[in-house]
Enzyme design. Sequence first.
Site, mmCIF file in Angstrom:
data_model
loop_
_atom_site.group_PDB
_atom_site.id
_atom_site.type_symbol
_atom_site.label_atom_id
_atom_site.label_comp_id
_atom_site.label_asym_id
_atom_site.label_seq_id
_atom_site.Cartn_x
_atom_site.Cartn_y
_atom_site.Cartn_z
ATOM 1 N N HIS A 136 0.881 -1.166 0.000
ATOM 2 C CA HIS A 136 0.000 0.000 0.000
ATOM 3 C C HIS A 136 0.921 1.219 0.000
ATOM 4 O O HIS A 136 2.004 1.171 0.591
ATOM 5 C CB HIS A 136 -0.835 0.118 1.274
ATOM 6 C CG HIS A 136 -1.755 -1.019 1.559
ATOM 7 N ND1 HIS A 136 -1.347 -2.157 2.204
ATOM 8 C CD2 HIS A 136 -3.089 -1.174 1.319
ATOM 9 C CE1 HIS A 136 -2.382 -2.963 2.337
ATOM 10 N NE2 HIS A 136 -3.448 -2.406 1.806
ATOM 11 N N ASP B 61 2.255 1.987 3.381
ATOM 12 C CA ASP B 61 3.196 1.039 4.011
ATOM 13 C C ASP B 61 4.629 1.455 3.703
ATOM 14 O O ASP B 61 5.517 1.304 4.526
ATOM 15 C CB ASP B 61 3.122 -0.388 3.427
ATOM 16 C CG ASP B 61 1.749 -0.972 3.365
ATOM 17 O OD1 ASP B 61 0.918 -0.596 4.193
ATOM 18 O OD2 ASP B 61 1.532 -1.839 2.488
ATOM 19 N N GLU C 210 -10.509 -6.847 -4.743
ATOM 20 C CA GLU C 210 -10.296 -7.880 -3.722
ATOM 21 C C GLU C 210 -11.540 -7.945 -2.838
ATOM 22 O O GLU C 210 -11.725 -7.122 -1.948
ATOM 23 C CB GLU C 210 -9.050 -7.543 -2.888
ATOM 24 C CG GLU C 210 -8.746 -8.623 -1.861
ATOM 25 C CD GLU C 210 -7.487 -8.339 -1.061
ATOM 26 O OE1 GLU C 210 -6.500 -7.823 -1.632
ATOM 27 O OE2 GLU C 210 -7.484 -8.628 0.149
ATOM 28 N N HIS D 53 -10.964 -14.167 3.180
ATOM 29 C CA HIS D 53 -12.130 -13.347 2.834
ATOM 30 C C HIS D 53 -13.259 -14.222 2.286
ATOM 31 O O HIS D 53 -14.426 -13.991 2.571
ATOM 32 C CB HIS D 53 -11.763 -12.294 1.786
ATOM 33 C CG HIS D 53 -10.773 -11.282 2.280
ATOM 34 N ND1 HIS D 53 -10.345 -10.229 1.521
ATOM 35 C CD2 HIS D 53 -10.114 -11.185 3.453
ATOM 36 C CE1 HIS D 53 -9.474 -9.513 2.207
ATOM 37 N NE2 HIS D 53 -9.314 -10.072 3.385
ATOM 38 N N ASP E 57 -10.835 -11.843 10.156
ATOM 39 C CA ASP E 57 -9.771 -12.093 9.177
ATOM 40 C C ASP E 57 -8.460 -12.291 9.949
ATOM 41 O O ASP E 57 -7.755 -11.325 10.222
ATOM 42 C CB ASP E 57 -9.711 -10.837 8.283
ATOM 43 C CG ASP E 57 -8.927 -11.024 7.013
ATOM 44 O OD1 ASP E 57 -8.655 -12.171 6.641
ATOM 45 O OD2 ASP E 57 -8.619 -10.000 6.377
ATOM 46 N N ASP F 264 -5.806 -13.780 8.981
ATOM 47 C CA ASP F 264 -4.629 -13.655 8.102
ATOM 48 C C ASP F 264 -3.477 -14.551 8.534
ATOM 49 O O ASP F 264 -2.327 -14.092 8.635
ATOM 50 C CB ASP F 264 -4.142 -12.196 8.064
ATOM 51 C CG ASP F 264 -5.018 -11.291 7.227
ATOM 52 O OD1 ASP F 264 -5.807 -11.801 6.413
ATOM 53 O OD2 ASP F 264 -4.911 -10.067 7.395
ATOM 54 N N ASP G 140 -0.634 -12.534 2.074
ATOM 55 C CA ASP G 140 -1.302 -11.530 2.901
ATOM 56 C C ASP G 140 -1.542 -12.203 4.263
ATOM 57 O O ASP G 140 -2.673 -12.498 4.641
ATOM 58 C CB ASP G 140 -2.612 -11.092 2.234
ATOM 59 C CG ASP G 140 -3.170 -9.842 2.878
ATOM 60 O OD1 ASP G 140 -2.618 -9.425 3.918
ATOM 61 O OD2 ASP G 140 -4.150 -9.285 2.352
HETATM 62 C C1 XLS Z 1 -7.483 -6.748 4.237
HETATM 63 C C2 XLS Z 1 -6.990 -6.936 2.884
HETATM 64 C C3 XLS Z 1 -5.829 -6.033 2.503
HETATM 65 C C4 XLS Z 1 -5.670 -6.021 1.024
HETATM 66 C C5 XLS Z 1 -4.915 -4.881 0.484
HETATM 67 O O1 XLS Z 1 -8.240 -7.538 4.765
HETATM 68 O O2 XLS Z 1 -6.664 -8.277 2.708
HETATM 69 O O3 XLS Z 1 -4.691 -6.424 3.160
HETATM 70 O O4 XLS Z 1 -5.068 -7.203 0.568
HETATM 71 O O5 XLS Z 1 -5.517 -3.678 0.765
HETATM 72 NI NI NI Z 2 -5.652 -9.102 1.089
HETATM 73 NI NI NI Z 3 -7.481 -9.735 4.421
#
Ligand code: XLS
Ligand code: NI
Ligand code: NI
Length: 438
Positions: free
Chosen positions: A100, A103, A231, A270, A306, A308, A338
């Site tokens: 991003h 970032d 996304e 997601h 999420d 991750d 991610d």
């Molecule tokens: C958040 C998203 C984010 C996207 C990029 O849940 O996964 O990380 O991949 O903005």
């Molecule tokens: Ni993502």
């Molecule tokens: Ni995510």
Amino acid sequence: MKEYFPSVKKVEFTEDKLQPGLHFRHYKADEIVGGKTMKDQLKFGMAWWHTLCGEGNDPFGPGTGIRPWQGLESMAQAEARVYAGFEFMSKMGIGYFCFHDRDIAPEGNTLAESNANLDHIVKIIKQQMDETGIRNLWGTANMFSHPRFMHGASTSPNADVFAHCAGQVKKAMEITKELGGENYVFWGGREGYETLLNTNMKLENDNMARFMHMAVDYAKEIGFDGQFLIEPKPKEPSKHQYDFDVATGMAFLRGYGLDKDFKFNIEANHATLAGHTFQHDLRVARDNDMLGSIDANQGDMLLGWDTDQFPTDLYVSTLCMYEVIKMGGFTKGGLNFDSKVRRASFKPEDLFYAHAAGMDGFAKGLKAAQKMIDDGLIDKFVEDRYASWGRGIGASIAAGKEDFKSLEKYTMQGKPILHESGRQEYLESILNEYILGS
Ligand code: XLS
Ligand code: NI
Ligand code: NI
């Protein structure tokens, strides 16, 4: 040059599966699977935000991670992250990164200041890319952290926020182009609502589409030939997000005439938050020629958010790679981790262990999926299951030669309906064999 992770050497493959420590046990970058090297099949990417910016904070406490760039002032820290990031990716053998805008360089007091910060860091990133051969998979804009996005970004009720986003994405597209990004991603964390009592959903969707049309136009204007990706995510941070899942995203894109310009970046966690399997959303996208790229991670089925986590579930990686191989492999897309280390995995080396686990999981998944496809057993089963559509009345329906009246007549002949078993348990045991045997 300063070494940021002196305790870690380049991560290598070992034959000895029980050898303790940091190795690849399945991922062999140059091994050929399905006619291409594993490296080219998998196209691994590092997520700048999790790996270089995340420190493990959660709603109950601050970060715990020990990171070699801590304690520096913000621009110096951004610079250190670049060098550390490229050292990290080189040691892991990861060929791509995703970012991003916020970032890679801190947000300034004005858009102009933020852009100047970006220009400074992008120069250093470019130089590191040239030196290492590491490439940019995709860029995106963070339009969810700053308080100005409290009501949304391109869907904010406040037109000034829309304008700010346009300026921000214009710059994010420019730097993604400059870095040779293969894709540009839109993830709309705040593009949704908390309650319909205060929301004009129609206007918000119209505005999001207007915004995306502006992005498409600007890409043409500057000659950015990366693939645009949506996304999907159903919720978090908003209660309801407009890009709920692939099917919803597709309806949006088609409704607003954007479907030729966008594909999807599909994230495992997601899809599961939307009540689907990861494979389901991959399949919906693939069937519609809209599977672009993947955010590789996994959730926890007992938690509703999420998480991750790094992807280590071999069923999921196998079925994911099955879909990827079936679409003919990645073109512009890849597998972006991610994923973030757990809060208790606080040491810098944990970043390496975590990526190695994910890479190994996907290497194994790739091999199993390739074998599954090469053997053709599952495909044959599915084909046979639909055999009635290739002959007799099925072929005639498919050719458009039948209607309700003719089919009523056909059925009135009283021909018995014969079924075959779906054999799910047998197929699941076959899948087990591919995973165990690959
Ligand atoms: C958040 C998203 C984010 C996207 C990029 O849940 O996964 O990380 O991949 O903005
Ligand atoms: Ni993502
Ligand atoms: Ni995510």
